[in-house]
Motif scaffolding. Structure first.
Motif, PDB file in Angstrom:
ATOM      1  N   UNK A  75      -3.861  75.871  49.655  1.00  0.00           N
ATOM      2  CA  UNK A  75      -4.454  74.956  48.672  1.00  0.00           C
ATOM      3  C   UNK A  75      -3.383  74.294  47.816  1.00  0.00           C
ATOM      4  N   UNK A  76      -2.385  75.070  47.403  1.00  0.00           N
ATOM      5  CA  UNK A  76      -1.307  74.504  46.587  1.00  0.00           C
ATOM      6  C   UNK A  76      -0.518  73.478  47.398  1.00  0.00           C
ATOM      7  N   UNK A  77      -0.207  73.808  48.667  1.00  0.00           N
ATOM      8  CA  UNK A  77       0.493  72.832  49.516  1.00  0.00           C
ATOM      9  C   UNK A  77      -0.336  71.570  49.692  1.00  0.00           C
ATOM     10  N   UNK A  78      -1.641  71.719  49.926  1.00  0.00           N
ATOM     11  CA  UNK A  78      -2.512  70.553  50.094  1.00  0.00           C
ATOM     12  C   UNK A  78      -2.522  69.718  48.809  1.00  0.00           C
ATOM     13  N   UNK A  79      -2.625  70.379  47.671  1.00  0.00           N
ATOM     14  CA  UNK A  79      -2.658  69.669  46.391  1.00  0.00           C
ATOM     15  C   UNK A  79      -1.362  68.898  46.170  1.00  0.00           C
ATOM     16  N   UNK A  80      -0.210  69.544  46.488  1.00  0.00           N
ATOM     17  CA  UNK A  80       1.079  68.876  46.286  1.00  0.00           C
ATOM     18  C   UNK A  80       1.232  67.672  47.221  1.00  0.00           C
ATOM     19  N   UNK A  81       0.825  67.823  48.490  1.00  0.00           N
ATOM     20  CA  UNK A  81       0.919  66.711  49.433  1.00  0.00           C
ATOM     21  C   UNK A  81      -0.018  65.580  49.002  1.00  0.00           C
ATOM     22  N   UNK A  82      -1.216  65.946  48.576  1.00  0.00           N
ATOM     23  CA  UNK A  82      -2.162  64.923  48.128  1.00  0.00           C
ATOM     24  C   UNK A  82      -1.640  64.194  46.897  1.00  0.00           C
ATOM     25  N   UNK A  83      -1.046  64.942  45.967  1.00  0.00           N
ATOM     26  CA  UNK A  83      -0.485  64.313  44.767  1.00  0.00           C
ATOM     27  C   UNK A  83       0.646  63.360  45.149  1.00  0.00           C
ATOM     28  N   UNK A  84       1.510  63.764  46.064  1.00  0.00           N
ATOM     29  CA  UNK A  84       2.602  62.914  46.529  1.00  0.00           C
ATOM     30  C   UNK A  84       2.052  61.669  47.228  1.00  0.00           C
ATOM     31  N   UNK A  85       1.033  61.867  48.067  1.00  0.00           N
ATOM     32  CA  UNK A  85       0.412  60.748  48.763  1.00  0.00           C
ATOM     33  C   UNK A  85      -0.178  59.759  47.763  1.00  0.00           C
TER      34      UNK A  85
END
Length: 146
Positions: A75-85
């Motif tokens: 979830x943290x990885x997904x959140x970070x990638x989504x924030x970067x995107x």
């Protein structure tokens, strides 16, 4: 039997009785020891089952905690990638707005495209200003793991 003195018969009967009592006592002790062994074996089985159950419960708890940690990490990885995107998408929108405003004011125009993959953002911009053409090509990698 009649030729033995009465003292010898009493002594012989006392010996037979002592032997028989000893045999009975030994048999009773043997039965008691066998019963104690049976109870000990049963108790060891009960303890082994309890220990196996405790181990299984501890293993299930450890597995649940491990999966919870893995899920949280994903979830943290997904959140970070989504924030970067979202940041990159916002940057693209800002650039588009700026260039559209610029092209309207300079009577030029631009043509561009972008391709978004899981690992990078590829940008291709062609800016036409009268007789001049400016081509911008850039690849922006995503830092998924920091």
């Amino acid at each position: 039997m009649g030729d033995r003195p009465p003292g010898d018969i009493e002594l012989a009967s006392t010996k037979i009785q002592a032997w028989w009592r000893g045999t009975l006592v030994r048999r009773t002790l043997l039965h008691a020891a066998l019963r104690a062994l049976i109870i000990q074996c049963w108790w060891r089985q009960v303890l082994a089952r309890l220990q196996a159950k405790r181990r299984r419960v501890a293993l299930e708890l450890c597995t649940r905690q491990l999966w919870a940690a893995v899920r949280l990490q994903s979830w943290v990885r997904m959140w970070r990638v989504r924030r970067r995107y979202c940041r990159l998408l916002n940057a693209v929108r800002i650039i588009q707005v700026y260039w559209r405003w610029r092209s309207c004011h300079t009577r030029g125009f631009f043509h561009g495209s972008y391709e978004l993959t899981t690992s990078q953002l590829s940008l291709e911009l062609d800016i036409f200003l009268g007789s001049q053409i400016c081509r911008i090509t850039d690849c922006i990698p995503f830092p998924i793991k920091n």
